[in-house]
Design a protein around this motif. Structure first.
Motif, PDB file in Angstrom:
ATOM      1  N   MET A   1       5.569   5.009  -9.429  1.00 12.62           N
ATOM      2  CA  MET A   1       5.896   3.744  -8.778  1.00 12.62           C
ATOM      3  C   MET A   1       6.778   2.928  -9.715  1.00 12.62           C
ATOM      4  N   ALA A   2       7.811   2.296  -9.154  1.00 13.24           N
ATOM      5  CA  ALA A   2       8.678   1.416  -9.947  1.00 13.24           C
ATOM      6  C   ALA A   2       8.977   0.162  -9.136  1.00 13.24           C
ATOM      7  N   GLY A   3       9.313  -0.906  -9.837  1.00 15.46           N
ATOM      8  CA  GLY A   3       9.612  -2.173  -9.188  1.00 15.46           C
ATOM      9  C   GLY A   3       8.662  -3.251  -9.660  1.00 15.46           C
TER      10      GLY A   3
ATOM     11  N   ALA B 146       0.359  -2.976  -9.271  1.00 16.13           N
ATOM     12  CA  ALA B 146      -0.536  -3.275  -8.149  1.00 16.13           C
ATOM     13  C   ALA B 146      -0.469  -2.172  -7.094  1.00 16.13           C
ATOM     14  N   MET B 147       0.736  -1.668  -6.839  1.00 12.65           N
ATOM     15  CA  MET B 147       0.871  -0.607  -5.843  1.00 12.65           C
ATOM     16  C   MET B 147       0.269   0.703  -6.345  1.00 12.65           C
ATOM     17  N   MET B 148       0.397   0.988  -7.644  1.00 11.92           N
ATOM     18  CA  MET B 148      -0.227   2.171  -8.215  1.00 11.92           C
ATOM     19  C   MET B 148      -1.754   2.097  -8.071  1.00 11.92           C
ATOM     20  N   ILE B 149      -2.316   0.948  -8.364  1.00 11.29           N
ATOM     21  CA  ILE B 149      -3.770   0.767  -8.245  1.00 11.29           C
ATOM     22  C   ILE B 149      -4.202   0.974  -6.798  1.00 11.29           C
TER      23      ILE B 149
ATOM     24  N   SER C 118       2.599   4.096 -12.828  1.00  9.22           N
ATOM     25  CA  SER C 118       3.624   3.058 -12.649  1.00  9.22           C
ATOM     26  C   SER C 118       4.636   3.198 -13.773  1.00  9.22           C
ATOM     27  N   SER C 119       5.724   2.479 -13.654  1.00  7.26           N
ATOM     28  CA  SER C 119       6.760   2.544 -14.685  1.00  7.26           C
ATOM     29  C   SER C 119       6.235   2.070 -16.043  1.00  7.26           C
ATOM     30  N   GLY C 120       5.118   1.364 -16.054  1.00 11.61           N
ATOM     31  CA  GLY C 120       4.542   0.871 -17.304  1.00 11.61           C
ATOM     32  C   GLY C 120       3.613   1.835 -18.004  1.00 11.61           C
TER      33      GLY C 120
ATOM     34  N   ILE D 145      10.185   3.297  -5.144  1.00  7.79           N
ATOM     35  CA  ILE D 145      10.736   2.106  -5.788  1.00  7.79           C
ATOM     36  C   ILE D 145      10.723   0.946  -4.813  1.00  7.79           C
ATOM     37  N   ASP D 146      10.004  -0.117  -5.164  1.00  8.87           N
ATOM     38  CA  ASP D 146       9.993  -1.358  -4.382  1.00  8.87           C
ATOM     39  C   ASP D 146      10.996  -2.293  -5.040  1.00  8.87           C
TER      40      ASP D 146
END
Length: 147
Positions: free
Chosen positions: A30-32, A37-40, A52-54, A68-69
């Motif tokens: 997931m990126a953006g 939050a979307m990964m969770i 996530s990207s983090g 990607i959001d």
């Protein structure tokens, strides 16, 4: 305000999963701005191989799908993210980019942004909360051996 943004981010999860043809076995990145939050939310739904990207680790082409959001952000900033993501996405990987509904000129710019990075756009989808493009990396044809 952050709660409202996350809630609106959840509205795009189902369409993004469908567009990416995601399964719970896929490795999804997931990126953006709402990536954590979307990964969770995806992990809560049973997509255990989501990052996530983090927290995605070192790039090794290990992800099958990148979602990607990119709502509320500029296409110029997306260039850097696409270049970074390319190293994480497998050669056969799928990229789903969700953006705000835009004018035709901006849509053409987004298409060109993907195509110049050797992605082939497979689907362009319009929804009530934005627009999504689905793309795959362009694969060179293998050379045929001479007989």
């Amino acid at each position: 305000m952050a709660g409202v943004r996350v809630a609106s981010g959840h509205r795009i999860i189902d369409p993004m999963l469908a567009l990416g043809d995601c399964t719970k076995q896929h490795r999804i990145l997931m990126a953006g701005s709402n990536s954590i939050a979307m990964m969770i939310e995806l992990q809560r739904r049973g997509y255990a191989r989501t990052a996530s990207s983090g927290n995605c680790g070192c790039p090794a082409g290990q992800y099958d799908i990148a979602l990607i959001d990119w709502r509320g952000r500029t296409l110029h900033d997306l260039e850097t993210t696409l270049d970074w993501l390319r190293k994480f996405l497998s050669p056969a990987g799928v990229l789903v980019v969700w953006v705000d509904a835009q004018k035709p000129a901006a849509n053409q710019s987004l298409r060109m942004l993907l195509e110049t990075r050797r992605y082939v756009i497979q689907q362009d989808s319009i929804h009530e909360c934005g627009r999504a493009l689905v793309a795959r990396r362009l694969q060179p044809n293998p050379l045929k051996k001479a007989a």
